[in-house]
Design an enzyme around this catalytic site. Structure first.
Site, mmCIF file in Angstrom:
data_model
loop_
_atom_site.group_PDB
_atom_site.id
_atom_site.type_symbol
_atom_site.label_atom_id
_atom_site.label_comp_id
_atom_site.label_asym_id
_atom_site.label_seq_id
_atom_site.Cartn_x
_atom_site.Cartn_y
_atom_site.Cartn_z
ATOM 1 N N GLN A 130 -6.302 -9.873 -1.002
ATOM 2 C CA GLN A 130 -5.600 -8.672 -0.535
ATOM 3 C C GLN A 130 -4.653 -8.170 -1.625
ATOM 4 O O GLN A 130 -4.539 -6.971 -1.870
ATOM 5 C CB GLN A 130 -4.825 -9.009 0.745
ATOM 6 C CG GLN A 130 -4.169 -7.819 1.415
ATOM 7 C CD GLN A 130 -5.147 -6.882 2.107
ATOM 8 O OE1 GLN A 130 -6.165 -7.310 2.632
ATOM 9 N NE2 GLN A 130 -4.858 -5.594 2.085
ATOM 10 N N GLY A 144 -9.307 -4.589 13.789
ATOM 11 C CA GLY A 144 -9.576 -4.916 12.389
ATOM 12 C C GLY A 144 -9.857 -3.647 11.619
ATOM 13 O O GLY A 144 -9.384 -2.567 11.978
ATOM 14 N N SER A 145 -10.642 -3.786 10.568
ATOM 15 C CA SER A 145 -10.859 -2.655 9.672
ATOM 16 C C SER A 145 -11.873 -1.671 10.251
ATOM 17 O O SER A 145 -12.708 -2.030 11.088
ATOM 18 C CB SER A 145 -11.358 -3.167 8.323
ATOM 19 O OG SER A 145 -12.593 -3.826 8.515
ATOM 20 N N CYS A 188 -1.003 -2.024 10.931
ATOM 21 C CA CYS A 188 -1.893 -0.863 11.088
ATOM 22 C C CYS A 188 -1.071 0.396 11.324
ATOM 23 O O CYS A 188 -1.536 1.495 11.053
ATOM 24 C CB CYS A 188 -2.847 -1.096 12.238
ATOM 25 S SG CYS A 188 -2.006 -1.608 13.729
ATOM 26 N N LYS A 203 -12.261 -15.022 18.843
ATOM 27 C CA LYS A 203 -12.667 -15.285 17.451
ATOM 28 C C LYS A 203 -11.552 -14.737 16.568
ATOM 29 O O LYS A 203 -11.480 -13.534 16.311
ATOM 30 C CB LYS A 203 -13.984 -14.554 17.184
ATOM 31 C CG LYS A 203 -14.837 -15.069 16.051
ATOM 32 C CD LYS A 203 -14.150 -15.313 14.754
ATOM 33 C CE LYS A 203 -14.159 -14.155 13.803
ATOM 34 N NZ LYS A 203 -13.373 -14.421 12.563
ATOM 35 N N GLU A 219 -4.964 -0.257 24.589
ATOM 36 C CA GLU A 219 -4.494 -1.632 24.755
ATOM 37 C C GLU A 219 -3.047 -1.605 25.258
ATOM 38 O O GLU A 219 -2.355 -0.592 25.165
ATOM 39 C CB GLU A 219 -4.554 -2.379 23.432
ATOM 40 C CG GLU A 219 -5.963 -2.438 22.884
ATOM 41 C CD GLU A 219 -6.191 -3.651 21.996
ATOM 42 O OE1 GLU A 219 -6.053 -3.512 20.776
ATOM 43 O OE2 GLU A 219 -6.501 -4.735 22.543
ATOM 44 N N ASN A 258 -3.226 -9.946 10.698
ATOM 45 C CA ASN A 258 -1.862 -9.469 10.440
ATOM 46 C C ASN A 258 -0.888 -9.672 11.597
ATOM 47 O O ASN A 258 0.317 -9.698 11.371
ATOM 48 C CB ASN A 258 -1.880 -8.008 9.987
ATOM 49 C CG ASN A 258 -2.316 -7.060 11.078
ATOM 50 O OD1 ASN A 258 -3.209 -7.389 11.857
ATOM 51 N ND2 ASN A 258 -1.721 -5.904 11.145
ATOM 52 N N GLU A 305 -6.831 3.551 3.552
ATOM 53 C CA GLU A 305 -5.860 2.553 3.990
ATOM 54 C C GLU A 305 -5.749 1.464 2.926
ATOM 55 O O GLU A 305 -6.755 0.885 2.511
ATOM 56 C CB GLU A 305 -6.299 1.919 5.314
ATOM 57 C CG GLU A 305 -5.253 0.946 5.842
ATOM 58 C CD GLU A 305 -5.690 0.204 7.093
ATOM 59 O OE1 GLU A 305 -6.815 -0.336 7.109
ATOM 60 O OE2 GLU A 305 -4.901 0.158 8.045
ATOM 61 N N GLU A 362 -9.719 -1.141 17.760
ATOM 62 C CA GLU A 362 -8.455 -0.697 17.175
ATOM 63 C C GLU A 362 -8.552 -0.958 15.683
ATOM 64 O O GLU A 362 -8.722 -2.110 15.266
ATOM 65 C CB GLU A 362 -7.273 -1.469 17.778
ATOM 66 C CG GLU A 362 -6.915 -1.046 19.182
ATOM 67 C CD GLU A 362 -6.485 0.410 19.312
ATOM 68 O OE1 GLU A 362 -6.104 1.021 18.293
ATOM 69 O OE2 GLU A 362 -6.561 0.944 20.432
ATOM 70 N N VAL A 405 -15.659 -2.759 9.531
ATOM 71 C CA VAL A 405 -16.234 -3.750 10.450
ATOM 72 C C VAL A 405 -16.345 -3.144 11.854
ATOM 73 O O VAL A 405 -17.335 -3.358 12.563
ATOM 74 C CB VAL A 405 -15.385 -5.044 10.451
ATOM 75 C CG1 VAL A 405 -15.891 -6.015 11.504
ATOM 76 C CG2 VAL A 405 -15.421 -5.703 9.077
ATOM 77 N N GLY A 406 -15.350 -2.338 12.234
ATOM 78 C CA GLY A 406 -15.373 -1.710 13.562
ATOM 79 C C GLY A 406 -16.605 -0.844 13.774
ATOM 80 O O GLY A 406 -17.218 -0.872 14.837
HETATM 81 P P1 NAD Z 1 -11.420 -7.228 9.265
HETATM 82 O O1 NAD Z 1 -12.113 -6.036 9.844
HETATM 83 O O2 NAD Z 1 -11.850 -7.713 7.955
HETATM 84 O O3 NAD Z 1 -11.574 -8.460 10.275
HETATM 85 C C1 NAD Z 1 -11.172 -8.381 11.622
HETATM 86 C C2 NAD Z 1 -11.938 -9.437 12.418
HETATM 87 O O4 NAD Z 1 -13.324 -9.096 12.438
HETATM 88 C C3 NAD Z 1 -11.842 -10.838 11.839
HETATM 89 O O5 NAD Z 1 -11.752 -11.788 12.879
HETATM 90 C C4 NAD Z 1 -13.164 -10.974 11.104
HETATM 91 O O6 NAD Z 1 -13.573 -12.324 10.934
HETATM 92 C C5 NAD Z 1 -14.098 -10.223 12.041
HETATM 93 N N1 NAD Z 1 -15.351 -9.764 11.417
HETATM 94 C C6 NAD Z 1 -15.594 -9.557 10.094
HETATM 95 N N2 NAD Z 1 -16.883 -9.171 9.928
HETATM 96 C C7 NAD Z 1 -17.445 -9.105 11.163
HETATM 97 C C8 NAD Z 1 -18.737 -8.751 11.650
HETATM 98 N N3 NAD Z 1 -19.716 -8.379 10.822
HETATM 99 N N4 NAD Z 1 -18.964 -8.806 12.984
HETATM 100 C C9 NAD Z 1 -17.987 -9.156 13.830
HETATM 101 N N5 NAD Z 1 -16.738 -9.512 13.434
HETATM 102 C C10 NAD Z 1 -16.468 -9.481 12.117
HETATM 103 O O7 NAD Z 1 -9.848 -6.881 9.318
HETATM 104 P P2 NAD Z 1 -8.636 -7.765 8.758
HETATM 105 O O8 NAD Z 1 -8.661 -7.701 7.268
HETATM 106 O O9 NAD Z 1 -8.601 -9.089 9.432
HETATM 107 O O10 NAD Z 1 -7.371 -6.927 9.318
HETATM 108 C C11 NAD Z 1 -6.847 -5.808 8.689
HETATM 109 C C12 NAD Z 1 -7.331 -4.546 9.372
HETATM 110 O O11 NAD Z 1 -6.978 -4.575 10.754
HETATM 111 C C13 NAD Z 1 -6.660 -3.295 8.825
HETATM 112 O O12 NAD Z 1 -7.626 -2.280 8.662
HETATM 113 C C14 NAD Z 1 -5.679 -2.899 9.929
HETATM 114 O O13 NAD Z 1 -5.349 -1.531 9.976
HETATM 115 C C15 NAD Z 1 -6.416 -3.329 11.142
HETATM 116 N N6 NAD Z 1 -5.513 -3.491 12.276
HETATM 117 C C16 NAD Z 1 -5.536 -2.550 13.283
HETATM 118 C C17 NAD Z 1 -4.684 -2.658 14.365
HETATM 119 C C18 NAD Z 1 -4.707 -1.653 15.488
HETATM 120 O O14 NAD Z 1 -4.291 -1.989 16.573
HETATM 121 N N7 NAD Z 1 -5.194 -0.439 15.251
HETATM 122 C C19 NAD Z 1 -3.791 -3.736 14.443
HETATM 123 C C20 NAD Z 1 -3.789 -4.670 13.416
HETATM 124 C C21 NAD Z 1 -4.663 -4.550 12.333
#
Ligand code: NAD
Length: 477
Positions: free
Chosen positions: A329, A226-227, A282, A173, A457, A150, A378, A248, A230-231
């Protein structure tokens, strides 16, 4: 495939075994490019290259690191228009938003060029005679950066710049959906004189490359955005290998509108927070918590403003809201629109546009309660619950009743309520008469609860995560 965009590993542009198509969500016929897809083998090679380059980069004069970062920032500025267009095509932000994001990436590189020179330390007297204490900060070594789609250039920038400034070698990555901006950043860093192996790019699936970085014993730390789902897996993986980790993640950010708010200001704040960047932030305001005394007037004005937003191709100058990033999405968003009606909300908007591309209109879920799934999960699209409350105390309780805690906001003319909200809101960032989204780059960014884990961050605090503290005692005799 001469025009294949390749991974950058150890200073070489390397093709993967597979290729991904990068397509424009507004115009699926628009093929932005073919991008190499790496896997575990490319991740392994990148870790080896970064490991070999890290000691040299840690040892160079901070002036060298500062110069590389400053040049990268300069080049991003020079290429702002091209980067903005690429970003708008692959992610779907409007061109104005995309140019702004590329500008932000340049500002981040310039800020951390300065931080490379301000590498902090402390000198203290020991409690023992003749002994001196130095508290020093050292780079971690090899750092893995995993980023979402995003903010496809700003987030790679806000991780890469402090990591390099602190003297680490990096493997980026990027998200599978948006490799273009990350690839452009890799080209810029190489041209800015970043030595071979210090910055590496491996594009492809998170489950393959991300997991390989998380599990690798030679990677010292992972910074992930990310989500939450996954986090959580990454946190567990980092615990197993005893890595430093920064996460994050998502948000369900509340925006409180009190009866004493300036109505037009509140409508603009909520329109921006909920729907700009197609709600794909986010920090987006996804729960609008509105005091009864202003509720009906506020809803009427906001609904009219949302319905008037021009949804369309982000490259068209009068577009105010671009597409959803992908068909996957979009179908998730539309599923939540259906659920909102099922849960008893009156749904305004939230329809798919009758044209090609992944477009929907902004959605408001009126009559929502905070217990509904649409108010707790979310959605990550242009959808917001509107929750009516009796007074400030109920508004604050509803705002804090969430597993997340990234950003929160209040619109009010009351200093008393603004102050109480700033003190008692359980979020990492609090906004008064400002949208929950939209932050400065020179101050800390991050949240609480299920939104964030690990150090902050951005700003100077980002350097804490990318360094390790060493305390040295010296007895001079
Ligand atoms: P996602 O969690 O699907 O993917 C994020 C990253 O993780 C991608 O590069 C993906 O390829 C990688 N990934 C996926 N599976 C993995 C695994 N098993 N091991 C390691 N890496 C893996 O998230 P998304 O759909 O790309 O982004 C949207 C999400 O990001 C939303 O939940 C949003 O709230 C969050 N976000 C948070 C912030 C913040 O700073 N808090 C900022 C922007 C987006």
């Amino acid at each position: 495939m001469s025009d294949l965009k390749r991974n950058l590993i150890g200073g070489e542009w390397v093709a993967g075994t597979r290729v991904s198509e990068n397509r424009n969500p507004s115009t699926p016929d628009d093929l932005i490019g073919l991008y190499a897809r790496g896997g575990a083998a490319e991740a392994e090679a990148a870790v080896a290259a970064a490991g070999a380059a890290a000691p040299g980069w840690a040892a160079v004069s901070p002036q060298v690191r500062a110069d590389v970062l400053r040049r990268a920032g300069d080049m991003i500025l020079t290429q702002n228009e091209a980067l903005g267009r690429l970003l708008a095509r692959e992610e779907g932000k409007t061109l104005a938003e995309a140019r702004g994001e590329a500008l932000r990436a340049a500002q981040l590189f310039h800020f951390y060029a300065g931080e490379a020179l301000r590498h902090p330390g402390e000198k203290l007297n020991s409690i023992r005679d003749g002994v001196e204490v130095d508290v020093m900060r050292e780079p971690l070594g090899v750092v893995g950066l995993i980023t979402p789609w995003n903010f496809p250039i700003a987030i790679p920038a806000w991780k890469t710049a402090p990591a390099l400034a602190a003297g680490n070698a990096v493997i980026l990555k990027p998200a599978d959906l948006t490799p273009g901006c990350a690839h452009a950043l890799a080209e810029i860093l190489a041209a800015a004189g970043c030595p071979a192996g210090v910055f590496n790019l491996v594009m492809g699936r998170g489950s393959e490359i991300g997991a390989a970085l998380v599990d690798h014993p030679d990677v010292a730390a992972i910074s992930f955005t990310g989500s939450e789902r996954v986090g959580r897996g990454i946190a567990a993986g980092c615990a197993a290998t005893m890595k430093k980790v920064q996460l994050e993640m998502g948000g369900k950010n509340p925006m409180v509108v009190l009866a004493d708010a300036d109505l037009d200001l509140a409508v603009n704040v909520c329109l921006n927070g909920a729907f700009f960047s197609t709600g794909q932030r986010c920090t987006a305001s996804s729960r609008l918590i509105v005091e009864a005394g202003i509720h009906d007037a506020f809803v009427e004005k906001l609904a009219a403003a949302a319905a008037a937003l021009r949804v369309g191709d982000p490259l068209e100058p009068d577009t105010q809201m671009g597409p959803v990033v992908s068909e996957g999405q979009l179908s998730g968003n539309l599923e939540y629109v259906r659920l909102a009606a099922e849960e008893g909300c009156e749904v305004l908007g939230g329809q798919r546009l009758n044209r090609s591309g992944s477009f929907q209109t902004p959605a408001l879920f009126l009559g929502a309660t905070n217990a509904m799934r649409v108010s707790r999960e979310e959605i990550f699209g242009p959808c917001a619950s509107v929750i009516r409350v009796a007074d400030f105390d109920e508004a604050l309780a509803v705002a804090n009743d969430t597993a997340f805690g990234l950003s929160s906001g209040i619109c009010t003319g009351s200093l008393k309520h603004a102050t109480a909200f700033r003190r008692r809101s359980k979020a990492g960032m609090v906004m008064v008469n400002l949208p929950t989204a939209g932050v400065d780059y020179h101050v800390p960014f991050g949240g609480r609860g299920a939104s964030s884990l690990g150090g902050r961050e951005q700003g100077r605090m980002a350097m804490d995560f990318y360094t390790s503290v060493k305390t040295a005692y010296t007895f001079a005799g």
